[in-house]
Design a protein around this motif. Structure first.
Motif, PDB file in Angstrom:
ATOM      1  N   LYS A  71     -58.520 -48.640  67.242  1.00 36.74           N
ATOM      2  CA  LYS A  71     -57.708 -49.777  66.833  1.00 36.74           C
ATOM      3  C   LYS A  71     -58.587 -50.862  66.216  1.00 36.74           C
ATOM      4  O   LYS A  71     -59.623 -51.222  66.775  1.00 36.74           O
ATOM      5  N   ILE A  72     -58.188 -51.355  65.071  1.00 33.56           N
ATOM      6  CA  ILE A  72     -58.899 -52.452  64.426  1.00 33.56           C
ATOM      7  C   ILE A  72     -58.315 -53.757  64.954  1.00 33.56           C
ATOM      8  O   ILE A  72     -57.105 -53.969  64.889  1.00 33.56           O
ATOM      9  N   THR A  73     -59.170 -54.625  65.458  1.00 30.44           N
ATOM     10  CA  THR A  73     -58.687 -55.863  66.053  1.00 30.44           C
ATOM     11  C   THR A  73     -58.380 -56.908  64.988  1.00 30.44           C
ATOM     12  O   THR A  73     -58.863 -56.834  63.850  1.00 30.44           O
ATOM     13  N   LYS A  74     -57.579 -57.875  65.400  1.00 31.28           N
ATOM     14  CA  LYS A  74     -57.219 -58.977  64.522  1.00 31.28           C
ATOM     15  C   LYS A  74     -58.483 -59.735  64.087  1.00 31.28           C
ATOM     16  O   LYS A  74     -58.626 -60.127  62.941  1.00 31.28           O
ATOM     17  N   GLY A  75     -59.412 -59.896  65.025  1.00 31.14           N
ATOM     18  CA  GLY A  75     -60.652 -60.592  64.712  1.00 31.14           C
ATOM     19  C   GLY A  75     -61.459 -59.890  63.635  1.00 31.14           C
ATOM     20  O   GLY A  75     -62.050 -60.530  62.762  1.00 31.14           O
ATOM     21  N   THR A  76     -61.490 -58.563  63.680  1.00 26.81           N
ATOM     22  CA  THR A  76     -62.213 -57.796  62.670  1.00 26.81           C
ATOM     23  C   THR A  76     -61.598 -57.999  61.294  1.00 26.81           C
ATOM     24  O   THR A  76     -62.309 -58.180  60.296  1.00 26.81           O
ATOM     25  N   ILE A 130     -56.426 -67.998  57.363  1.00 23.15           N
ATOM     26  CA  ILE A 130     -56.387 -66.560  57.074  1.00 23.15           C
ATOM     27  C   ILE A 130     -55.704 -65.819  58.215  1.00 23.15           C
ATOM     28  O   ILE A 130     -54.889 -64.927  57.989  1.00 23.15           O
ATOM     29  N   GLY A 131     -56.007 -66.215  59.460  1.00 21.38           N
ATOM     30  CA  GLY A 131     -55.351 -65.596  60.609  1.00 21.38           C
ATOM     31  C   GLY A 131     -53.848 -65.796  60.572  1.00 21.38           C
ATOM     32  O   GLY A 131     -53.073 -64.869  60.844  1.00 21.38           O
ATOM     33  N   ILE A 191     -52.328 -63.541  57.899  1.00 20.31           N
ATOM     34  CA  ILE A 191     -52.259 -62.154  58.362  1.00 20.31           C
ATOM     35  C   ILE A 191     -51.088 -61.975  59.330  1.00 20.31           C
ATOM     36  O   ILE A 191     -50.333 -61.010  59.227  1.00 20.31           O
ATOM     37  N   GLU A 192     -50.929 -62.914  60.265  1.00 24.41           N
ATOM     38  CA  GLU A 192     -49.814 -62.830  61.206  1.00 24.41           C
ATOM     39  C   GLU A 192     -48.477 -62.858  60.480  1.00 24.41           C
ATOM     40  O   GLU A 192     -47.561 -62.101  60.815  1.00 24.41           O
ATOM     41  N   ASN A 193     -48.355 -63.721  59.480  1.00 25.52           N
ATOM     42  CA  ASN A 193     -47.105 -63.801  58.721  1.00 25.52           C
ATOM     43  C   ASN A 193     -46.837 -62.515  57.951  1.00 25.52           C
ATOM     44  O   ASN A 193     -45.692 -62.049  57.887  1.00 25.52           O
ATOM     45  N   LEU A 194     -47.879 -61.939  57.359  1.00 22.61           N
ATOM     46  CA  LEU A 194     -47.700 -60.679  56.622  1.00 22.61           C
ATOM     47  C   LEU A 194     -47.308 -59.539  57.553  1.00 22.61           C
ATOM     48  O   LEU A 194     -46.440 -58.724  57.221  1.00 22.61           O
ATOM     49  N   ILE A 195     -47.926 -59.488  58.729  1.00 22.87           N
ATOM     50  CA  ILE A 195     -47.573 -58.450  59.704  1.00 22.87           C
ATOM     51  C   ILE A 195     -46.140 -58.634  60.181  1.00 22.87           C
ATOM     52  O   ILE A 195     -45.379 -57.666  60.280  1.00 22.87           O
TER      53      ILE A 195
END
Length: 80
Positions: free
Chosen positions: A2-7, A38-39, A42-46
């Protein structure tokens, strides 16, 4: 694996840094983007992707899905 959100955020920040370096070299304006922005992006896109997938999966758009709905309706009617 699993790729983490932080990565993902750190990778995107690296891309932003590289773009900023390229822009500086070209004499253009620099991008001012924080890690939290940026975080949030990413959350909005997910979230958007989840909404769209959920909507698509729970509604019959394809011809096969429409046929399956008709078949299920026929099954329910024959049971009654």
């Amino acid at each position: 694996m699993k790729i983490t959100k932080g990565t993902i955020i750190r990778t995107l920040m690296l891309v932003v840094v590289i773009l900023n370096m390229a822009l500086k070299q070209a004499g253009k304006d620099v991008l001012n983007v924080s890690e939290s922005e940026i975080g949030e992006l990413i959350e909005n896109l997910i979230s958007l992707a989840i909404v769209l997938v959920g909507f698509w999966k729970n509604n019959s758009f394809s011809e096969k899905a429409k046929q399956a709905d008709a078949f299920l309706k026929d099954l329910k009617e024959s049971e009654e």
